[in-house]
Design a protein around this motif. Structure first.
Motif, PDB file in Angstrom:
ATOM      1  N   ASN A   7      81.177  36.637  57.563  1.00  0.00           N
ATOM      2  CA  ASN A   7      82.020  35.450  57.656  1.00  0.00           C
ATOM      3  C   ASN A   7      81.377  34.131  57.246  1.00  0.00           C
ATOM      4  OD1 ASN A   7      84.161  36.922  58.464  1.00  0.00           O
ATOM      5  ND2 ASN A   7      83.749  36.672  60.653  1.00  0.00           N
ATOM      6  N   TRP A   9      79.775  33.077  54.590  1.00  0.00           N
ATOM      7  CA  TRP A   9      80.122  32.574  53.256  1.00  0.00           C
ATOM      8  C   TRP A   9      81.557  32.080  53.207  1.00  0.00           C
ATOM      9  CZ3 TRP A   9      83.794  34.419  49.830  1.00  0.00           C
ATOM     10  CH2 TRP A   9      84.411  35.634  50.167  1.00  0.00           C
ATOM     11  N   ARG A  10      82.395  32.733  54.011  1.00  0.00           N
ATOM     12  CA  ARG A  10      83.804  32.283  54.030  1.00  0.00           C
ATOM     13  C   ARG A  10      83.890  30.855  54.535  1.00  0.00           C
ATOM     14  NH1 ARG A  10      87.011  36.960  53.469  1.00  0.00           N
ATOM     15  NH2 ARG A  10      85.772  38.840  53.763  1.00  0.00           N
ATOM     16  N   HIS A  11      83.153  30.571  55.605  1.00  0.00           N
ATOM     17  CA  HIS A  11      83.195  29.215  56.147  1.00  0.00           C
ATOM     18  C   HIS A  11      82.538  28.222  55.195  1.00  0.00           C
ATOM     19  CE1 HIS A  11      85.100  29.865  59.984  1.00  0.00           C
ATOM     20  NE2 HIS A  11      84.394  30.997  60.106  1.00  0.00           N
ATOM     21  N   VAL A  13      82.392  28.351  51.907  1.00  0.00           N
ATOM     22  CA  VAL A  13      83.365  28.065  50.850  1.00  0.00           C
ATOM     23  C   VAL A  13      84.485  27.178  51.391  1.00  0.00           C
ATOM     24  CG1 VAL A  13      85.135  29.086  49.360  1.00  0.00           C
ATOM     25  CG2 VAL A  13      82.890  30.166  49.551  1.00  0.00           C
ATOM     26  N   GLY A  14      84.988  27.562  52.564  1.00  0.00           N
ATOM     27  CA  GLY A  14      86.093  26.821  53.163  1.00  0.00           C
ATOM     28  C   GLY A  14      85.730  25.370  53.403  1.00  0.00           C
ATOM     29  N   ILE A  15      84.564  25.124  54.009  1.00  0.00           N
ATOM     30  CA  ILE A  15      84.188  23.752  54.349  1.00  0.00           C
ATOM     31  C   ILE A  15      83.936  22.935  53.086  1.00  0.00           C
ATOM     32  CG2 ILE A  15      82.353  22.352  55.389  1.00  0.00           C
ATOM     33  CD1 ILE A  15      82.248  24.512  57.609  1.00  0.00           C
ATOM     34  N   MET A  17      85.252  23.304  50.131  1.00  0.00           N
ATOM     35  CA  MET A  17      86.506  22.959  49.461  1.00  0.00           C
ATOM     36  C   MET A  17      87.324  21.973  50.290  1.00  0.00           C
ATOM     37  SD  MET A  17      86.226  24.363  46.617  1.00  0.00           S
ATOM     38  CE  MET A  17      87.807  24.159  45.840  1.00  0.00           C
ATOM     39  N   VAL A  18      87.223  22.079  51.597  1.00  0.00           N
ATOM     40  CA  VAL A  18      87.936  21.123  52.446  1.00  0.00           C
ATOM     41  C   VAL A  18      87.398  19.716  52.205  1.00  0.00           C
ATOM     42  CG1 VAL A  18      88.091  20.325  54.835  1.00  0.00           C
ATOM     43  CG2 VAL A  18      88.789  22.640  54.255  1.00  0.00           C
ATOM     44  N   PHE A  20      85.924  18.618  49.509  1.00  0.00           N
ATOM     45  CA  PHE A  20      86.353  18.236  48.166  1.00  0.00           C
ATOM     46  C   PHE A  20      87.811  17.764  48.196  1.00  0.00           C
ATOM     47  CE2 PHE A  20      87.899  19.974  43.905  1.00  0.00           C
ATOM     48  CZ  PHE A  20      87.412  18.911  43.174  1.00  0.00           C
ATOM     49  N   ALA A  21      88.634  18.501  48.936  1.00  0.00           N
ATOM     50  CA  ALA A  21      90.060  18.183  48.963  1.00  0.00           C
ATOM     51  C   ALA A  21      90.327  16.868  49.685  1.00  0.00           C
ATOM     52  CB  ALA A  21      90.839  19.313  49.653  1.00  0.00           C
TER      53      ALA A  21
ATOM     54  N   LEU C 305      88.596  30.834  47.097  1.00  0.00           N
ATOM     55  CA  LEU C 305      89.096  30.429  48.400  1.00  0.00           C
ATOM     56  C   LEU C 305      89.990  31.502  49.006  1.00  0.00           C
ATOM     57  CD1 LEU C 305      90.262  26.728  48.406  1.00  0.00           C
ATOM     58  CD2 LEU C 305      88.847  27.889  50.076  1.00  0.00           C
ATOM     59  N   ALA C 308      87.905  34.168  50.268  1.00  0.00           N
ATOM     60  CA  ALA C 308      87.172  33.752  51.461  1.00  0.00           C
ATOM     61  C   ALA C 308      88.086  33.703  52.672  1.00  0.00           C
ATOM     62  CB  ALA C 308      86.520  32.396  51.227  1.00  0.00           C
ATOM     63  N   LEU C 309      89.285  33.252  52.469  1.00  0.00           N
ATOM     64  CA  LEU C 309      90.178  33.069  53.609  1.00  0.00           C
ATOM     65  C   LEU C 309      91.180  34.205  53.738  1.00  0.00           C
ATOM     66  CD1 LEU C 309      90.851  29.223  53.321  1.00  0.00           C
ATOM     67  CD2 LEU C 309      89.076  30.421  54.586  1.00  0.00           C
ATOM     68  N   ILE C 313      89.786  34.617  59.721  1.00  0.00           N
ATOM     69  CA  ILE C 313      88.626  34.027  60.372  1.00  0.00           C
ATOM     70  C   ILE C 313      89.060  32.843  61.214  1.00  0.00           C
ATOM     71  CG2 ILE C 313      86.931  34.771  58.654  1.00  0.00           C
ATOM     72  CD1 ILE C 313      87.188  31.897  57.498  1.00  0.00           C
ATOM     73  N   TYR C 319      91.933  25.207  57.810  1.00  0.00           N
ATOM     74  CA  TYR C 319      91.500  25.182  56.411  1.00  0.00           C
ATOM     75  C   TYR C 319      92.701  25.097  55.486  1.00  0.00           C
ATOM     76  CZ  TYR C 319      86.665  26.624  57.442  1.00  0.00           C
ATOM     77  OH  TYR C 319      85.378  26.671  57.859  1.00  0.00           O
ATOM     78  N   ILE C 322      94.633  21.819  55.401  1.00  0.00           N
ATOM     79  CA  ILE C 322      93.960  20.728  54.693  1.00  0.00           C
ATOM     80  C   ILE C 322      93.908  21.017  53.194  1.00  0.00           C
ATOM     81  CG2 ILE C 322      91.764  19.524  54.409  1.00  0.00           C
ATOM     82  CD1 ILE C 322      91.323  19.900  57.396  1.00  0.00           C
ATOM     83  N   LEU C 323      93.698  22.290  52.871  1.00  0.00           N
ATOM     84  CA  LEU C 323      93.519  22.641  51.466  1.00  0.00           C
ATOM     85  C   LEU C 323      94.768  22.406  50.621  1.00  0.00           C
ATOM     86  CD1 LEU C 323      91.306  25.779  51.860  1.00  0.00           C
ATOM     87  CD2 LEU C 323      90.704  23.640  50.727  1.00  0.00           C
ATOM     88  N   PRO C 326      96.034  18.233  48.667  1.00  0.00           N
ATOM     89  CA  PRO C 326      96.052  17.685  47.300  1.00  0.00           C
ATOM     90  C   PRO C 326      97.331  18.032  46.549  1.00  0.00           C
ATOM     91  CG  PRO C 326      93.943  18.706  47.728  1.00  0.00           C
ATOM     92  CD  PRO C 326      94.818  19.021  48.901  1.00  0.00           C
ATOM     93  N   TRP C 376      90.887  19.471  41.138  1.00  0.00           N
ATOM     94  CA  TRP C 376      91.296  19.024  42.478  1.00  0.00           C
ATOM     95  C   TRP C 376      92.806  19.133  42.644  1.00  0.00           C
ATOM     96  CZ3 TRP C 376      94.261  15.096  44.668  1.00  0.00           C
ATOM     97  CH2 TRP C 376      94.015  14.813  46.012  1.00  0.00           C
ATOM     98  N   PHE C 379      93.679  23.434  42.171  1.00  0.00           N
ATOM     99  CA  PHE C 379      93.192  24.626  42.876  1.00  0.00           C
ATOM    100  C   PHE C 379      94.059  25.030  44.064  1.00  0.00           C
ATOM    101  CE2 PHE C 379      90.943  21.736  45.727  1.00  0.00           C
ATOM    102  CZ  PHE C 379      90.966  22.424  46.929  1.00  0.00           C
TER     103      PHE C 379
END
Lengths: 282, 420, 513
Positions: A7, A9-11, A13-15, A17-18, A20-21, C305, C308-309, C313, C319, C322-323, C326, C376, C379
């Motif tokens: 898990n 790596w999932r977090h 990646v998630g954090i 991108m969050v 960045f967003a 993403l 990952a998601l 999790i 996540y 928020i994602l 954009p 941005w 994605f």
């Protein structure tokens, strides 16, 4: 350890991108409370705090923010509803009925959407200018006129999207109805529309958002201060000949995007299925 | 049976339609409205002026249509065909050549008495091939201000400013020395070009344009090298873009800025005590030349089609070109009025005076025929910012680039002669 | 329920509804024909006939379903395309913008010159002898007063008139001024009128109170379709490209010109004129690079993403919420904010990275910036659709492969990814087509720049075809709608064929048969 490997790596990646967003959105928020009225791109921590920009939107008589909001809602809701009503029946025909030229019709529909719409701008202007000459209530500078143009523009995309959905609804039910002697019209209203209701809702939501964001046509069409949409009104803050008022622009955009974000977040399940249903079949 | 019904239905619907149609077909009376298009700043103020006093042209009502932005107004003016449109457009002086060439604008002749109320160079700004297309309304120019909290002595030369920047850069956390806050990197930055030796066109002593000559590229290039560069890189004194300039000036991280007269009030409101002056040249006592331009109330060729041409001309003379009209309008719009009577009678602010005196020290007419011309490969507006980018950002040779610039501008000026 | 659709009541309702709509359309039709808008009039006639024909007969059931949609498409999508197609064969640009008749009127109007001293008169508009249109003119300096009609001038003595405090004549014998209310009705005629002064000079109105002295410079010869300079005798003839040009010096043209058909000249310019062709090719290459890399980066990040998601999790909902922000924010706003963030001296990006990169002034960095911003913006969409598609892939497939001993990486590259690509290819193509024409991003972020103008560049480094064409069509000083229309037709053909090819390839159209 296993948890980490599975898990972590999932977090990460998630954090990542969050962040960045959310980064530009954070800057919008602090610009909106920056009293100097400029775009807060210099420092990440707000130096000053004031509601000035927000107050300006609601108290300044030269900025009819609520009217803009109302105009945007009226136009966007009308486009969302009417375009779905009109395009749903076309999509039904393309999906369920058999007729000559159906395949080329679909391809043609796809093709005309590829035309760079921005460059047809002057053509649309010329047409609506002519309409304004004989029907002043539907031509250039009127909300109904803009509504007509939006409806025309939304038609292709919506038929195309809806057709994808309709294809994914099992045909057995309407086959059965047909055997029972129901006409196409009856099948459409009594069987298809209830079945497709959620899908119709998603497409109309997407049209709503698209219309809400549009400003290039709207700024050419809606001239009078009181008839502007929110996108045009806000763009006016930063499109001045010599001055740019980023503060009220940021504040206004934030308020305007709140309803869309809420709709988006609460309907995200439908939207996701809506966006993919066109391609993911059976 | 069905068919019979259908026919009846059809007949019914058409009958209904025709009766509606006949009863509602609009009657076209002669128009008694003069339609004026304006941008989001001038429009609301013109509307107020017209509401306060409506009889500028007896028997006519003036309708002001306000666009959401100056760009939107420009877009509509460009897109409008000969079918509809306003009678008068309140717009920029450089809309005149294209508008006249395309047949969208119509000329007007003024009486000697009206002409005397304006500076002849302002008419020049709004003319195309010897014909005048509108009335000068606002004056637009820029000037340099310096932050008196940082800079205690008025800079006498360009070098003084650069020295100040270099000595105080670290101590005062300066992000730049001089930046352009108003007017952009071509219009607003002409003062900086000129201060270092590059003028968009050369003037003879008698005030006429010297067509055969461009600025001296090696002189200018060497000045750029000496004052703006550190080896091949920019020394940070003069940024190649105008974004963020105003914020940083107000935050005290840039001591000198070129600002526009239309935004003066916002600097005052921010609580700054500043002094206005033209950008000083490399030799003490000389100054960089600044463009002074006017916005105009332009007569359109649609007016004749609407049957309101004489009325529109009357409005131009009675309102836009009159002291009373400009005073009433500028009392709200707060830009420097173009009309001489209004200049003296309006409550002129200290800022407007400062811009006025800066303009009298270093103002030159803004000749659209030269600046908009792109026969040299690009117009002044496009080539000027490109020079800053090439030299300050890309690290290209300032003299070589200056030669290209000089060649472009010279060709533009020579071929622009035809549009005067 | 069935009765509702078949009963007499339903039929009556339908007829009333149709009648109402037809009535509205006919009303518009009458008005359109009344205003001489024949093209729109004909369209409306066809719409009304088609409407009643479709719904009152049983000719075609499918037509009943897509008739309204069809009308909107024809009126607001197809018609503008046809118009653009037509314009691409015209010389339609700054200087050649209006119709020919209008151009002739305007040339005649402009072809007048004031007398040497620029004389003007204070005037009153009125009638002479009760019927003749006339002006009562005063030159207050020379104390000259006269009445002028279309064909004669009647000089007046000071004793014949009554003057006001400015010495302007207000009344004269046999002259009756128009009342204010009458002026409006007379404006159209008055603006065109020329009042007699001498056989050479005439007075034209400069407002209701002022007249100026002019003489005609050019005569229009209607039969030869030409203008003649009265003083020099030079002849100006229609040069076939929308201007009257001097027959002896073809470069000397009269302004304004008109939009004239030049057939394929705009198209041939695209291929033959190096000044048009070369930037176009450069821009085209970048457009493809931009569109492809935008789609690929957005898809890659969205996919990462989504993978990952894909497992429930902790915090997945947060996540996800928020994602997609954009995607939900108005893009106009976010693009402009990004523009500020990339500023060299003051922008947040350089502060964050500790660099002093001139993002929008350098070709490479500007292109990177454009793609980053588009990533941005894009994605979240791919994250959403890929998540959806991942769920649609039957889990048995993966399980079976795992049992066969395939590693997770093998499963992904051999099974999941190909399936995903297959499912999502129409969306990837749609996204490519969208980005190919992503006008807003380029227009609002970089404006197409940077541009090495000093080296003669016309197109900017980040200009894509549509923003470049927009610049040609609606640029600030010159607009060439003809050429821009030709380019848009070419863009259209390109995008359409790429997309058609892609869709054929991905076999999406199979289900249409």
């Amino acid at each position: 350890m296993n948890w980490l490997r599975e898990n972590l790596w999932r977090h990460v990646v998630g954090i990542f991108m969050v962040l960045f967003a959310i980064f530009p959105l954070y800057l919008v928020v602090i610009s909106s409370i920056n009293p100097s009225g400029s775009l807060q791109v210099t420092s990440f921590i707000p130096r000053e705090f004031s509601w000035k920009n927000y107050q300006m939107l609601f108290n300044d008589p030269t900025i009819p923010y609520l009217t803009w909001m109302k105009n945007s809602l009226v136009i966007s809701v009308s486009v969302a509803l009417l375009s779905v009503v009109i395009s749903a029946s076309s999509a039904f025909a393309f999906s369920r009925l058999k007729f000559r030229g159906k395949k080329s019709g679909i391809q043609l529909l796809l093709l005309i959407q590829m035309f760079p719409a921005i460059l047809a701008l002057s053509a649309v202007y010329v047409i609506m200018e002519r309409v304004a000459v004989f029907a002043p209530h539907f031509g250039l500078g009127t909300q109904p006129g803009l509504l007509l143009v939006y409806l025309g523009g939304a038609m292709g995309v919506n038929i195309w999207l809806l057709k994808g959905f309709v294809d994914s609804i099992p045909a057995e039910l309407d086959e059965a109805a047909k055997i029972d002697g129901a006409s196409a019209m009856q099948t459409y209203w009594l069987i298809f529309v209830p079945l497709a209701a959620p899908v119709l809702a998603v497409v109309s939501l997407l049209s709503f958002i698209g219309t809400f964001n549009e400003f290039i046509l709207a700024r050419l069409f809606l001239v009078d201060m009181g008839s502007r949409t929110i996108a045009v009104g806000l763009q006016g803050f930063i499109g001045g000949q010599y001055s740019q008022n980023w503060g009220p622009f940021a504040a206004g955009s934030l308020i305007a995007s709140v309803p869309i974000v809420i709709i988006f977040l609460s309907l995200q399940k439908y939207i996701i299925s809506g966006l993919t249903a066109g391609s993911v079949k059976g | 049976m069905r068919n019979g019904k259908s026919l009846k239905a059809l007949a019914l619907s058409l009958a209904l339609a025709v009766s509606f149609g006949v009863s509602l077909t609009p009657v076209h009376a002669a128009s008694t409205e003069i339609l004026v298009w304006a941008d989001e700043s001038r429009g609301p103020n013109l509307t107020k002026v017209m509401a306060a006093k409506s009889d500028w042209v007896a028997g006519y009502k003036v309708v002001i249509r306000t666009f959401s932005s100056f760009d939107a107004l420009k877009a509509a003016v460009d897109a409008a065909t000969d079918l509809t449109g306003p009678d008068i457009i309140v717009g920029a002086n450089d809309w005149v050549p294209t508008g006249a060439k395309s047949g969208k604008l119509a000329p007007i002749t003024l009486t000697a008495a009206v002409k005397a109320q304006f500076n002849s160079s302002q008419f020049f700004d709004l003319s195309y091939k010897g014909k005048l297309y509108g009335i000068p309304l606002d004056i637009n120019n820029v000037a340099m201000i310096y932050n008196t909290k940082l800079v205690t002595t008025k800079p006498a030369s360009f070098g003084d400013m650069v020295t100040y920047y270099k000595t105080n850069k670290v101590a005062k956390g300066l992000k730049a020395g001089l930046c352009v806050a108003g007017g952009g990197m071509s219009w607003g930055a002409h003062q900086v070009f000129s201060a270092l030796g590059a003028d968009a066109y050369m003037m003879k002593k008698d005030g006429t344009v010297n067509y055969g000559q461009s600025f001296n590229p090696s002189l200018f290039g060497n000045n750029v090298k000496a004052y703006l560069l550190d080896g091949k890189k920019s020394n940070g004194f003069f940024p190649a873009s105008d974004t963020g300039c105003k914020d940083n000036f107000l935050a005290g991280t840039v001591p000198f800025a070129v600002i526009g007269n239309w935004e003066w009030q916002s600097y005052v409101d921010a609580g700054f005590t500043m002094n206005l002056m033209p950008v000083p040249g490399v030799t003490a006592g000389t100054y960089g030349k600044m463009f002074g331009s006017v916005s105009g109330a332009l007569l359109t060729s649609y007016a004749a089609k609407h049957g309101t041409e004489a009325a529109a001309k009357s409005l131009l003379v009675n309102f836009f070109a009159s002291t009373a009209g400009q005073v009433a309008y500028q009392a709200l719009e707060k830009r420097p009025p173009a009309e001489k009577g209004a200049q003296t009678s309006a409550g002129v602010t200290s800022g407007q005076k400062g811009f006025g005196s800066a303009a009298s020290l270093a103002g030159i007419p803004q000749i659209g025929a030269f600046l908009n011309n792109n026969k040299g490969g690009a117009s002044y507006w496009d080539s000027a910012p490109a020079y800053w980018t090439a030299v300050l950002v890309d690290g290209k040779d300032p003299i070589k680039e200056a030669r290209k610039l000089a060649a472009i501008w010279k060709t533009n000026v020579i071929s622009g002669q035809a549009d005067l | 329920m069935v009765a509702f659709f078949r009963g007499k009541l339903a039929f009556a309702f339908k007829v009333l509804f149709l009648a109402g709509i037809s009535a509205l359309l006919v009303l518009l039709l009458i008005s359109a024909l009344g205003q001489k808008q024949y093209a729109i009039g004909i369209f409306l006639i066809l719409v009304v006939i088609g409407l009643n024909f479709t719904y009152l007969t049983k000719v075609s059931i499918p037509l009943k379903f897509f008739y309204p949609g069809l009308i909107f498409l024809l009126g607001f999508v197809v018609a503008p395309i046809v118009f653009t197609l037509t314009m691409s064969t015209y010389n339609y640009k700054t200087g050649n913008y209006i119709g020919k008749t209008e151009a002739i009127t305007q040339i005649q109007k402009l072809a007048i010159e004031p007398d040497a001293s620029g004389s003007t008169f204070d005037i009153i508009v009125g009638k002479y002898n009760g019927t003749e249109s006339a002006i009562l003119a005063s030159d207050t300096v020379k104390k000259q007063y006269f009445i002028s009609t279309y064909d004669k001038r009647i000089d007046l003595n000071v004793t014949d008139i009554k003057v006001n405090e400015y010495q302007v004549a207000r009344e004269a014998y046999n002259f009756k001024a128009l009342a204010d209310a009458e002026l409006a009705g007379a404006d159209k005629l008055l603006s065109k009128s020329r009042f007699f002064y001498t056989s050479e000079f005439f007075i034209a109105l400069e407002g209701f109170d002022v007249g100026a002295l002019y003489r005609q410079k050019l005569n229009f010869l209607a039969i030869q379709d030409a203008f003649q300079n009265i003083a020099t005798g030079a002849i100006y003839k229609d040069n076939g490209k929308g201007n009257y040009a001097n027959v002896d010096a073809p470069g000397e043209i009269l302004e304004p010109g008109w939009r004239a058909p030049v057939w394929f000249e705009n198209y041939s310019k695209l291929f033959l004129d190096p000044k048009v062709r070369e930037p176009l090719i450069r821009v085209f290459i970048w457009t493809v690079v931009f569109a492809v890399s935008s789609v690929l980066t957005s898809f890659a990040f969205g996919l990462l993403l989504a993978l990952a998601l894909n497992k429930p999790i902790r915090g997945r909902r947060i996540y996800r919420s928020i994602l997609i922000l954009p995607y939900a924010m108005p893009s106009v706003m976010s693009i402009l904010i990004w523009g500020g963030m990339f500023n060299t001296e003051f922008g947040a990006i350089n502060q964050l990275l500790g660099t002093d990169i001139a993002w929008f002034q350098s070709v490479t960095f500007a292109r990177v910036a454009v793609i980053v911003v588009n990533l941005w913006l894009g994605f979240p969409y791919f994250y959403l659709v890929t998540s959806g598609a991942l769920q649609a892939i039957p889990s048995e497939l993966n399980e079976a492969a795992a049992i066969d001993g395939a590693s997770p990486r093998q499963i992904f590259s051999k099974i999941t990814l190909p399936l995903l690509l297959r499912i999502l290819s129409p969306l990837l193509i749609a996204s490519f087509a969208f980005n190919f024409n992503n006008f807003n991003l380029i227009y609002l972020l970089t404006g197409g720049g940077p541009k090495s103008t000093l080296d003669g560049d016309i197109a900017g480094a980040t200009d894509i075809l549509i923003s470049y064409t927009y610049q040609i069509a609606f640029g600030s000083f010159t607009q060439d709608l003809g050429l821009a229309s030709a380019i848009s037709v070419v863009i259209f053909l390109l995008v359409a064929s790429i997309s058609l090819y892609g869709i054929r390839k991905s076999k999406v159209l199979e289900s249409f048969v």
